[in-house]
Design an enzyme around this catalytic site. Sequence first.
Site, PDB file in Angstrom:
ATOM      1  N   HIS A 106      -2.501 -12.419 -40.880  1.00  0.00           N
ATOM      2  CA  HIS A 106      -1.966 -13.759 -40.630  1.00  0.00           C
ATOM      3  C   HIS A 106      -3.133 -14.717 -40.484  1.00  0.00           C
ATOM      4  CE1 HIS A 106      -1.280 -16.780 -37.327  1.00  0.00           C
ATOM      5  NE2 HIS A 106      -0.375 -17.169 -38.205  1.00  0.00           N
ATOM      6  N   ARG A 110      -4.991 -25.990 -39.171  1.00  0.00           N
ATOM      7  CA  ARG A 110      -4.135 -27.164 -39.038  1.00  0.00           C
ATOM      8  C   ARG A 110      -4.916 -28.345 -38.457  1.00  0.00           C
ATOM      9  NH1 ARG A 110      -3.018 -23.166 -35.485  1.00  0.00           N
ATOM     10  NH2 ARG A 110      -3.263 -23.655 -33.271  1.00  0.00           N
TER      11      ARG A 110
END
Length: 299
Positions: A106, A110
């Site tokens: 994963h 951001r």
Amino acid sequence: MKPDAHHVKQFLLRLQDDICQKLSAVDGANFVEDSWRREAGGGGRSRVLRNGGIFEQAGVNFSHVHGDAMPASATAHRPELAGRSFEAMGVSLVVHPHNPYIPTSHANVRFFIAEKPGADPVWWFGGGFDLTPYYGFEEDAVHWHRTARDLCQPFGDDVYPRYKKWCDDYFFLKHRNEQRGIGGLFFDDLNTPDFDHCFAFMQAVGNGYTEAYLPIVERRKAMVWGERERNFQLYRRGRYVEFNLVWDRGTLFGLQTGGRTESILMSMPPLVRWEYDWQPEAGSPEAALSEFIQVRDWI
């Protein structure tokens, strides 16, 4: 340099392209793209590879949402954001392989910025990557963490230990009292010393993901597995689902604020199983996982 959301967005779009291209090159299958718009402002590109040669499902999502005001759930904890317009953008991905000897991975990076006339913008970066093995191989864990350490090194000697610990603390299932995997890096609210420095670090993390993961895929993809390993993989995937739906802040925030459900839940494994009070056979490779995922210094 003042915050430049346009440059961040262009990097994120290129990063999504680059990661998808590299995953496809390893797997042999292609991603299917679903472009979407957000009624309140913004949109994204969700890309999914299903039933490939190596990856059972890989999802790589880009989103860029914006609005005139933050949702109340966000400003409750950060009152300084009230009355500001905002932009939030990022790339997030999860890869679930067929082969139980290849770990699930994963990653996300951001950027957030909130502005109002006459005031300095409020902005920060966040992200990281983490690894969830089903069968532990020390050389894989060492490579994963060494790659993380090396990309952090130009930004300071304390960066890797700090963000490794944050990752270990974050990806922890409190209701099971166990780690989700062997961690990696996790950072949030990064806005010092300046925009350029923080943006450079976010880029290093985003670009470092494939360097950390793909050599492990290549090393394990030819290992032979059977029903026993597959059943254990599906059982352990249950922990992944539990974490995402119970503890993950990003998943919960997205669902609570009217985010795009299909993209938010793209991280879910396509198949998973639970079994009441299942215990691995003593001394088995499956039993060894609980010790392998204990927090430790891998390098």
